[in-house]
Design an enzyme around this catalytic site. Structure first.
Site, PDB file in Angstrom:
ATOM      1  N   ARG A  49      31.338 -12.033  16.846  1.00  0.00           N
ATOM      2  CA  ARG A  49      30.770 -13.332  16.485  1.00  0.00           C
ATOM      3  C   ARG A  49      29.297 -13.203  16.097  1.00  0.00           C
ATOM      4  NH1 ARG A  49      33.569 -17.031  20.690  1.00  0.00           N
ATOM      5  NH2 ARG A  49      35.577 -17.227  19.660  1.00  0.00           N
ATOM      6  N   GLU A  76      39.701  -9.130  13.665  1.00  0.00           N
ATOM      7  CA  GLU A  76      40.826 -10.038  13.409  1.00  0.00           C
ATOM      8  C   GLU A  76      42.168  -9.303  13.482  1.00  0.00           C
ATOM      9  OE1 GLU A  76      41.187 -13.232  13.223  1.00  0.00           O
ATOM     10  OE2 GLU A  76      39.057 -13.564  13.538  1.00  0.00           O
ATOM     11  N   THR A 134      46.898  -9.053  20.432  1.00  0.00           N
ATOM     12  CA  THR A 134      46.286  -8.529  21.653  1.00  0.00           C
ATOM     13  C   THR A 134      45.238  -9.499  22.178  1.00  0.00           C
ATOM     14  OG1 THR A 134      46.530  -6.364  20.591  1.00  0.00           O
ATOM     15  CG2 THR A 134      45.275  -6.411  22.615  1.00  0.00           C
ATOM     16  N   GLY A 193      49.228  -0.951  20.663  1.00  0.00           N
ATOM     17  CA  GLY A 193      50.570  -1.235  20.161  1.00  0.00           C
ATOM     18  C   GLY A 193      50.563  -1.735  18.717  1.00  0.00           C
ATOM     19  N   TYR A 240      46.324 -16.313   7.150  1.00  0.00           N
ATOM     20  CA  TYR A 240      45.378 -16.605   8.237  1.00  0.00           C
ATOM     21  C   TYR A 240      44.180 -15.663   8.187  1.00  0.00           C
ATOM     22  CZ  TYR A 240      42.908 -16.208  12.515  1.00  0.00           C
ATOM     23  OH  TYR A 240      41.864 -16.105  13.399  1.00  0.00           O
ATOM     24  N   ASP A 288      45.754 -20.304  13.098  1.00  0.00           N
ATOM     25  CA  ASP A 288      46.455 -19.346  13.959  1.00  0.00           C
ATOM     26  C   ASP A 288      47.208 -20.139  15.036  1.00  0.00           C
ATOM     27  OD1 ASP A 288      44.530 -20.212  15.730  1.00  0.00           O
ATOM     28  OD2 ASP A 288      43.969 -18.213  16.414  1.00  0.00           O
ATOM     29  N   CYS A 338      42.829 -32.112  29.994  1.00  0.00           N
ATOM     30  CA  CYS A 338      42.599 -33.194  29.029  1.00  0.00           C
ATOM     31  C   CYS A 338      41.532 -34.186  29.503  1.00  0.00           C
ATOM     32  CB  CYS A 338      43.899 -33.929  28.748  1.00  0.00           C
ATOM     33  SG  CYS A 338      45.159 -32.844  28.071  1.00  0.00           S
ATOM     34  N   CYS A 363      38.349 -33.312  28.038  1.00  0.00           N
ATOM     35  CA  CYS A 363      38.391 -32.964  26.608  1.00  0.00           C
ATOM     36  C   CYS A 363      37.676 -34.033  25.774  1.00  0.00           C
ATOM     37  CB  CYS A 363      39.845 -32.834  26.159  1.00  0.00           C
ATOM     38  SG  CYS A 363      39.985 -32.556  24.388  1.00  0.00           S
TER      39      CYS A 363
HETATM   40  S1  SF4 Z   1      43.303 -31.952  22.296  1.00  0.00           S
HETATM   41 FE1  SF4 Z   1      42.311 -32.330  24.251  1.00  0.00          FE
HETATM   42  S2  SF4 Z   1      43.310 -34.151  25.062  1.00  0.00           S
HETATM   43 FE2  SF4 Z   1      44.604 -33.368  23.439  1.00  0.00          FE
HETATM   44  S3  SF4 Z   1      46.077 -32.062  24.487  1.00  0.00           S
HETATM   45 FE3  SF4 Z   1      44.401 -30.746  23.803  1.00  0.00          FE
HETATM   46  S4  SF4 Z   1      43.012 -30.667  25.586  1.00  0.00           S
HETATM   47 FE4  SF4 Z   1      44.386 -32.412  25.893  1.00  0.00          FE
END
Ligand code: SF4
Length: 347
Positions: A20, A32, A38, A76, A115, A133, A194, A197
């Site tokens: 990166r 890549e 892997t 591999g 990709y 990907d 989530c 998120c």
């Molecule tokens: S995008 Fe965010 S809220 Fe939606 S499934 Fe993935 S982690 Fe959960």
């Protein structure tokens, strides 16, 4: 905008990975290809060793294939290393050793698909290609509630156009790194967190409590069983090997003499078999061990492998004129499939 939320998340959460910190297309390409089958933690050491030994495209192109395969040992899927080597040669022959800087040229290189060509175009040259990907596929399918699978042409098109739309005019190198990392660390295959998120207010799967429904399962490919009986013919100093052919798994790698059968049999029956007799003919042998291993799983094959240890006197080695005598100390010079490598490591 969803893409800027993903990029913000990336700035705070990204891992510091060696590929990166560069825009060198050669290094990005190597990383890549290594990452294709892997995990990141495994790749880091291999990446450093590979780049140290082959610091430029030219160095890779001039290397011996066996040397390249030795650097791949343990990763591999050796066709990846062979393709890298051949593509490096073609870059030297056709582009004067300079990595091509357009998607259309990059995708012509051996071993590079849509990709990888998109990823190199975006990471190294900042071209507007959205890379899809497995991580991106998972994020998009959950975010937009897409139940199509990527192993149909229709599904591929649908996900590619969603990825293009989501990238919009975000910086391609940043957006692509960000969504791939987001899929790897945040929107994980199992138990995505989530609640924390930044996309959950807009996420179809979260709103509908369907995180486990997306992405759609791919259709199962038929898996075949193969039964390998490897004869480890040895004494204190050496053992015998052969090189595999072109047309099967582990192409051109080195292995012990092999009897392959359609089903499992007992050692007494193996010893009576035609294949055993033709291999060992008039050689005086002593069977000293039999090691049954766990099935070795490849993508479409389960390999059931047994090693039969056969001790022979030194003079008997001469009778195996078509096999390679390998000094135990020189075993590492021979690129070999993982099960053989692991077996030798235990000896
Ligand atoms: S995008 Fe965010 S809220 Fe939606 S499934 Fe993935 S982690 Fe959960």
């Amino acid at each position: 905008m969803l893409n800027s939320k993903i990029i913000n998340w990336y700035e705070f959460n990204k891992r510091d990975l060696p590929w990166r910190n560069t825009s060198d297309p050669y290094k990005i390409w190597i990383s890549e290809i290594m990452l294709q089958q892997t995990q990141v933690v495994t790749v880091v050491d291999y990446y450093y060793r590979f780049i140290n030994s082959f610091p430029t495209i030219k160095a890779l192109a001039l290397a011996d294939e066996q040397e390249v395969l030795n650097h791949w040992q343990g990763l591999g899927y050796y066709s990846r290393a062979r393709n890298l080597h051949q593509a490096a040669k073609s870059i030297v022959d056709n582009y004067n050793g300079v990595f091509p800087d357009s998607f259309d040229e990059i995708i012509k290189l051996k071993g590079i698909g849509v990709y990888t060509a998109s990823a190199i175009s975006a990471f190294a040259f900042h071209l507007p290609y959205a890379a899809v990907d497995g991580n991106v596929y998972r994020v998009l399918s959950r975010l937009f509630g897409v139940s199509e699978s990527t192993n149909s042409p229709k599904g591929k098109r649908e996900f590619q156009s969603l990825a293009d739309e989501l990238m919009a005019d975000a910086p391609p190198h940043l957006y692509n790194q960000a969504i791939i990392e987001f899929g790897a660390l945040q929107c994980t295959a199992k138990n995505p967190d989530c609640e924390v998120c930044p996309l959950h207010a807009q996420c179809f799967a979260y709103i509908n409590k369907q995180q486990n429904v997306f992405p759609a399962k791919k259709k199962k490919v038929k898996v075949i069983d193969r039964f390998f009986y490897y004869l480890y013919i040895y004494n204190e100093e050496r053992f015998l090997m052969q090189q595999r052919g072109e047309r099967d798994i582990w192409r051109n790698l080195f292995e012990f003499p092999l009897i392959e059968l359609d089903n499992k049999i007992e050692l007494v029956d193996l010893i009576k078999s035609e294949a055993w007799r033709s291999l060992l003919r008039d050689v005086k042998v002593e069977v000293t061990d039999q090691i049954v291993t766990k099935a070795h799983k490849l993508s479409h094959q389960n390999l059931h492998i047994e090693f039969v240890h056969i001790r022979v006197e030194d003079k008997e080695f001469e009778k195996f004129s078509s096999l390679i005598r390998v000094d135990k100390e020189a075993a590492r010079d021979y690129p070999m499939p993982k099960p053989i490598e692991m077996h030798l490591a235990r000896e």
